[in-house]
Design a protein around this motif. Structure first.
Motif, short mmCIF file in Angstrom:
data_model
loop_
_atom_site.label_atom_id
_atom_site.label_comp_id
_atom_site.label_asym_id
_atom_site.label_seq_id
_atom_site.Cartn_x
_atom_site.Cartn_y
_atom_site.Cartn_z
N UNK A 1 9.61 -33.81 -75.74
CA UNK A 1 9.08 -32.83 -76.69
C UNK A 1 7.68 -32.41 -76.27
N UNK B 1 12.70 -23.08 -80.51
CA UNK B 1 13.91 -23.89 -80.52
C UNK B 1 14.37 -24.26 -81.92
N UNK B 2 13.38 -24.64 -82.75
CA UNK B 2 13.74 -25.16 -84.07
C UNK B 2 14.46 -24.11 -84.90
N UNK C 1 8.37 -31.17 -88.33
CA UNK C 1 8.95 -30.71 -87.06
C UNK C 1 10.48 -30.82 -87.07
N UNK C 2 11.13 -29.74 -86.72
CA UNK C 2 12.58 -29.77 -86.56
C UNK C 2 13.35 -29.43 -87.83
N UNK D 1 14.56 -34.23 -84.15
CA UNK D 1 15.37 -33.27 -83.41
C UNK D 1 14.73 -31.89 -83.52
N UNK D 2 14.46 -31.25 -82.39
CA UNK D 2 13.84 -29.93 -82.43
C UNK D 2 14.88 -28.82 -82.21
N UNK E 1 6.33 -28.67 -75.46
CA UNK E 1 5.28 -28.02 -76.24
C UNK E 1 4.12 -27.60 -75.35
#
Lengths: 334, 443
Positions: free
Chosen positions: A21, A273-274, A119-120, B367-368, A25
């Motif tokens: 990750x 992506x998310x 996040x996510x 999870x992204x 980023x």
């Protein structure tokens, strides 16, 4: 046996690929450097200051919310808050009052990201939520574009003719007043638009800087071609059809691709992506939707620019798109 | 160059010291032979404490269709039958044999001559393969004779030889192909005769050019057998992926290779078949790769089954000081073992020693939704979805996401930038859904 119990027991696989990750980023941060430099080049220290303030406030809000609200370990290391800050800054006009940028950061990190679980988990792109919140709350400040003052070249064109207006805003107004589209195009040479010599949000002005970052991300496999190509392609086609139908009333497709936030949106915002679909098929649907909605809003909507809204609307469809675009199963594909 | 069509990853292949010759590992003073060394119904021991055995004496019986017997890898006296942890770390029954000399059953032909003429007919070959305890040596240990008996509605068209060895670090099949190419191909001819197929293809990945060259050269004198170089991509050694790469055919969900006319056997299995049919030699030993970044001289050993892992490690200079993890098999699909007392079995292709700093998993991030696991899955599944549905105990959803298609290759977890334990969850989901399906079918 006792002396051996120190061996680690875990399930396969026992090796891991090079991706992480943090690397992804920081890869995005690197990809944003050209756009950032261009904005500093055209808008000066103001751009630098606004970026620093936005990034810092995003980091601070991330830290505070995480620490005192969720009581989780510090998440600054994953780099996602930093990217939200950078992207938000690049989506703002350089002259925005700093306190507004801080409010935007709070909305981006606090509401768009952490209210959903961090996040996510966020369905909407945090930086875009921050930007749209500011746009709706402070419409005047958010559309007060500073004219680019290039260190080299002819600085007079914009200050004379288009002060305070982005190309899209100017074109929309002019079209409404009956100025033919080709006359408007003449005032803004493509080369200026391509290199970034125009008014607009800090990061959106230079197509070439954005494309450089996009190519870097493609090479690093941080993004795939699907979203940018279908986003820009469908916008080009759709605006092209409109333009062919009525060249006087609609701006040409190249103008649409080079102005406003469509490049920044297609390369950096929609590819998040998310908030984008998981599969290639889904990404294509997502990109098509973004492109068509953008042109729809630009040409028929109340706002001159529609990229942010288009992406946010498509973000809302992502769970549905994911369900409808499952990958090809092994035995069913050629 | 050919390869399979979707997904896959590219781990560093880490093939160490590949040109070193295979060494014979000295027979230890005591061996512990696991009673069941195959996939299927468990076997029962037919020897008892105090029995004298020779190399090749049958130790177990198994009347099941999906069963395979085990032969004594050494000569000596049965000391006891007791449970010891195997590579899965679960205690399983094992036969302890105190080694005395090295006396072989007279029926076994130990001469070094290569015997090319295949005398047995198809049914006799199948019977011999079964009697000699041959199982798939790529790791799954599927009884080989079962593959030679296709169901009535299916017809074998191709025999595919798996010389891919896509697992990083492992080199035992590579050495075997260099040292025993002719025997492997005779073994393949035997299997072709048993199956009645005219054509066999050997698949070898491009990172083994010497093996491709040598096998191609030897294959010239074997009509119907060809060698196909394959582009490097993990998991090409997985049955369905290999079939796709070599023939372009895709095994449908829930079906077997034979349903698309293919039978796949590992090159090591072919070598074992050669020895069983031509030399009357049961499966009592195999080549095992002992390797790892801290192992001074990674080596392939020819070792009798039942040899403890500790004996292998001593042979390469002892357990390295920085050892953090010991794996039976390769790093992608192997099992980490807790004790050096675990012993070698038919499916143990390697012993991989990883240093402490490579022994632990990386920190897990949320999870992204990057979709990299979806892109990497060679079965076209959505690992993130299966893993999250399983974690939420929503097994209906897990089943609908076709968890039963998963081949447990680990590409999803390997590629996940958030280091999520996808495969742990997917395996749990697969096991649970498997149980649910069996319960449903039983009704």
């Amino acid at each position: 046996m006792a002396e051996n119990t120190k061996w680690v027991i875990s399930g396969a696989p026992h090796v891991h690929g090079p991706e992480s990750v943090t690397k992804i980023m920081w890869g995005v941060v690197i990809a944003l450097i050209p756009s950032f430099l261009v904005s500093v080049y055209f808008f000066g220290m103001q751009a630098l200051l606004l970026t620093v303030v936005t990034v810092l406030s995003c980091l601070v809000f991330e830290y505070l919310i995480n620490r005192f609200f969720f009581k989780r370990p510090c998440s600054l290391g994953d780099g996602s808050a930093m990217i939200t800050g950078l992207l938000l800054a690049l989506n703002l006009p350089s002259g925005l009052p700093l306190w507004m940028a801080i409010v935007g950061s709070l909305v981006a990190i606090g509401i768009a990201k952490w209210a959903y679980g961090g996040l996510g988990q966020n369905p909407f792109n945090p930086a875009l939520v921050g930007r749209v919140f500011l746009l709706i709350s402070f419409p005047a400040a958010m559309t007060q574009w500073a004219a680019p003052k290039a260190l080299f070249g002819d600085p007079t064109r914009w200050t004379d003719a288009l002060s305070g207006a982005s190309p899209l805003g100017f074109a929309k107004e002019a079209l409404k007043n009956g100025v033919p589209a080709d006359k408007i195009s003449e005032m803004m040479p493509y080369s200026d638009l391509f290199f970034g010599n125009m008014a607009g949000s800090m990061g959106e002005i230079s197509a070439i800087a954005i494309l450089l970052g996009g190519i870097y991300m493609l090479c690093r496999k941080i993004i795939t071609w699907h979203i940018p190509v279908t986003f820009l392609g469908s916008a080009f086609l759709f605006s092209g059809i409109l333009w062919l139908c009525s060249p006087d009333k609609f701006m040409d497709p190249v103008f649409h691709l080079l102005t406003g936030g469509i490049m920044l949106g297609a390369v950096f915002m929609a590819t998040d992506m998310v908030t984008s679909p998981m599969t290639a098929k889904g990404k294509i649907i997502f990109g098509l939707g973004c492109g068509i909605l953008t042109v729809l809003i630009r040409t028929f909507g109340a706002y001159p620019e529609g990229v942010s809204f288009a992406i946010l609307i498509m973000n809302a469809f992502v769970p549905l798109i994911n369900r409808g675009s499952t990958p090809k199963r092994f035995a069913t594909c050629k | 160059m050919k390869t399979f069509n979707i997904g896959g990853v590219h781990p560093h292949d880490n093939k160490l010291n590949t040109e070193a010759p295979v060494k014979e590992l000295p027979i230890p003073q005591q061996v512990c032979v696991m009673v069941s060394q195959h996939l299927g119904a468990p076997s029962q021991p037919i020897v008892k404490k105090g029995d004298k055995v020779k190399v090749g004496t049958v130790l177990t019986q198994n009347d099941a269709f999906l069963g395979a017997v085990v032969h004594s890898p050494v000569s000596g006296t049965v000391n006891k039958i007791a449970d010891i942890p195997d590579a899965s770390n679960y205690p399983k029954p094992a036969i302890f044999i105190d080694v005395e000399g090295d006396e072989w059953e007279e029926s076994i032909d130990r001469s070094p001559d290569i015997k090319r003429e295949i005398e047995l007919d198809a049914p006799a070959i199948i019977q011999k393969v079964k009697e000699m305890g041959i199982v798939g040596m790529g790791g799954a240990c599927f009884p080989t004779h079962v593959k030679l008996m296709p169901p009535k509605d299916a017809k074998a068209e191709f025999l595919l030889l798996n010389g891919v060895e896509c697992e990083p670090y492992l080199t035992c099949d590579y050495r075997l192909m260099l040292d025993h190419a002719e025997e492997i191909l005779i073994g393949a001819s035997i299997l072709m005769k048993a199956l009645g197929v005219p054509q066999a293809i050997v698949g070898i990945e491009a990172n083994k050019p010497k093996a491709i060259e040598h096998m191609s050269e030897v294959a010239k004198s074997f009509p119907g057998i060809s060698v196909q170089a394959l582009k490097m991509k993990y998991p090409q050694g997985a049955e369905k992926q290999l079939i796709k790469a070599l023939t372009g055919r895709a095994v449908p969900s829930g079906k077997l290779p034979i349903n698309v006319g293919c039978v796949v056997d590992n090159v090591a299995t072919c070598y074992a078949v050669y020895q069983a049919v031509q030399k009357n030699m049961p499966l009592i030993q195999r080549t095992v790769t002992v390797t790892g970044p801290s192992i001074k001289e990674p080596t392939n050993f020819l070792a009798r089954f039942g040899t403890p892992v500790s004996a292998f490690l001593e042979a390469v200079g002892g357990v390295p000081e920085d050892t953090g993890k010991v794996i039976s098999g390769g790093p992608m699909m192997g099992k980490s073992i807790m004790s050096a007392e675990a012993t070698s079995v038919k499916g143990m292709s390697g012993i991989l020693v990883l240093p402490e700093k490579q022994a632990h998993r990386n920190n897990i991030y949320p999870c992204i939704r990057c979709g990299k696991c979806v892109d990497a899955c060679p079965m076209g599944l959505e690992p993130y979805l299966i893993a999250s549905a399983t974690a939420a105990k929503d097994f209906d959803k897990t089943e609908k996401a076709r968890v039963m298609d998963c081949i447990e290759c680990g590409c999803c977890q390997f590629t996940c930038p958030s280091n999520r334990s996808l495969l742990d969850n997917v395996k749990l989901g697969k096991a649970t859904v498997g149980k649910i399906i069996r319960a449903r079918n039983a009704k």
